[in-house]
Design a protein around this motif. Structure first.
Motif, mmCIF file in Angstrom:
data_model
loop_
_atom_site.group_PDB
_atom_site.id
_atom_site.type_symbol
_atom_site.label_atom_id
_atom_site.label_comp_id
_atom_site.label_asym_id
_atom_site.label_seq_id
_atom_site.Cartn_x
_atom_site.Cartn_y
_atom_site.Cartn_z
ATOM 1 N N ARG A 112 1.005 -1.193 0.171
ATOM 2 C CA ARG A 112 0.194 -0.281 0.015
ATOM 3 C C ARG A 112 0.773 1.025 -0.310
ATOM 4 N N GLU A 115 1.443 1.645 -3.505
ATOM 5 C CA GLU A 115 0.863 2.537 -4.526
ATOM 6 C C GLU A 115 0.540 3.448 -4.305
ATOM 7 N N VAL A 116 0.451 4.006 -2.744
ATOM 8 C CA VAL A 116 0.482 5.829 -2.326
ATOM 9 C C VAL A 116 1.416 6.434 -3.391
ATOM 10 N N ILE A 119 1.053 6.748 -6.747
ATOM 11 C CA ILE A 119 -0.248 7.612 -6.731
ATOM 12 C C ILE A 119 -0.182 9.162 -7.120
ATOM 13 N N VAL A 120 0.674 9.436 -5.736
ATOM 14 C CA VAL A 120 0.795 10.922 -6.053
ATOM 15 C C VAL A 120 2.490 11.084 -6.445
ATOM 16 N N ALA A 144 -0.668 11.170 0.166
ATOM 17 C CA ALA A 144 -0.245 10.506 0.741
ATOM 18 C C ALA A 144 -0.237 9.717 1.922
ATOM 19 N N MET A 147 -4.056 8.900 2.892
ATOM 20 C CA MET A 147 -4.759 7.533 1.100
ATOM 21 C C MET A 147 -4.753 5.990 1.989
ATOM 22 N N LEU A 148 -3.597 5.977 3.348
ATOM 23 C CA LEU A 148 -2.805 5.040 3.311
ATOM 24 C C LEU A 148 -3.924 4.345 4.018
ATOM 25 N N LYS A 150 -6.755 3.846 2.717
ATOM 26 C CA LYS A 150 -7.794 3.449 1.132
ATOM 27 C C LYS A 150 -9.295 4.151 1.808
ATOM 28 N N LEU A 178 -8.391 10.335 -8.800
ATOM 29 C CA LEU A 178 -8.480 9.562 -7.353
ATOM 30 C C LEU A 178 -10.200 9.498 -7.332
ATOM 31 N N GLU A 182 -10.621 5.518 -8.302
ATOM 32 C CA GLU A 182 -10.755 5.234 -7.101
ATOM 33 C C GLU A 182 -12.343 5.274 -6.548
#
Length: 245
Positions: A112, A115-116, A119-120, A144, A147-148, A150, A178, A182
């Motif tokens: 995860r 992932e973040v 994403i950023v 980030a 968002m950890l 989810k 997002l 998302e």
């Protein structure tokens, strides 16, 4: 649409008589909701009450149907928050900061964090110390961290404040992506109305602690002109009514 945020008659007064009064807001699933007003209008006060950082004098906040006051853990279970400035340990790397933040969430591991960071857009700089980051990079790191877990709702207070044009565009593009990919719902405060117009589908206008208008950005535009012009019309109406009260 299902309501993610419901705020009813929210009121808080400070000793200087500033604050908020009878604020009513509804944010629906999938919204990028822009909470707009000049500095000092009460935006941060509302967000702090929403997230349990401050207590209201009167009114109620419900997130995903749960009262923040009586069922705080349930209300905040699907929420990520970035209020005011993004805090980080500047002597650590971005990855190390996120590893420490992840300890507060069960089941959040290396995947995860990867992932973040991706994403950023910080993956290439993840092992650099935050002390060397620009303000925009620090804001992206704060996003980030938010968002950890989810989250299904992200509450962001002035996420583009103080950024240069490139930084503002980067944060805006991340938020729009997002929401689209998302399916995250956003409540974003700002005093930059052009930013609100570029990324939000709904908006609430706060003036001197009162919500003077809430609605679709498209509807406000249809009434004539830009969002800025719509805002000025609303404020003029408020002032005219106050003068005749």
């Amino acid at each position: 649409m299902k309501s993610v945020v419901e705020i009813r008659q929210l009121t808080k007064k400070f000793s200087n008589q500033r604050g908020i009064e009878d604020v009513n807001i509804t944010v629906e699933q999938g919204d990028i909701y822009g909470f707009f007003g000049p500095n000092g209008a009460g935006k941060t006060t509302v967000m702090k009450i929403m997230t349990g950082l401050s207590r209201a004098d009167r009114g109620e906040v419900r997130l995903f149907g749960h009262s923040v006051k009586t069922h705080y853990e349930e209300a905040m279970a699907k929420v990520g928050v970035l209020i005011e400035t993004a805090e980080a340990y500047t002597y650590m790397s971005a990855r190390r900061n996120l590893e420490l933040a992840a300890r507060f969430y069960p089941g959040i591991g290396r995947q995860r964090i990867d992932e973040v960071l991706d994403i950023v857009g910080l993956a290439p700089y993840q092992n650099e110390k935050v002390a060397g980051y620009s303000l925009g990079m620090k804001q992206r790191l704060g996003l980030a961290a938010a968002m950890l877990s989810k989250p299904e709702l992200l509450i962001l207070d002035e996420p583009t404040n103080g950024l240069d044009i490139e930084g503002m565009v980067q944060i805006r593009e991340i938020i729009v992506r997002l929401a689209r990919e998302e399916r995250i719902t956003f409540l974003i405060s700002s005093h930059l109305i052009h930013e609100m117009e570029l990324m939000c589908n709904r908006i609430g206008i706060l003036h001197q602690g009162r919500l003077v208008r809430e609605g679709l950005v498209a509807e406000l535009r249809e009434e004539g002109g830009t969002l800025e012009q719509a805002y000025l019309r609303e404020i003029e109406d408020v002032r005219r009514l106050a003068a005749h009260a």
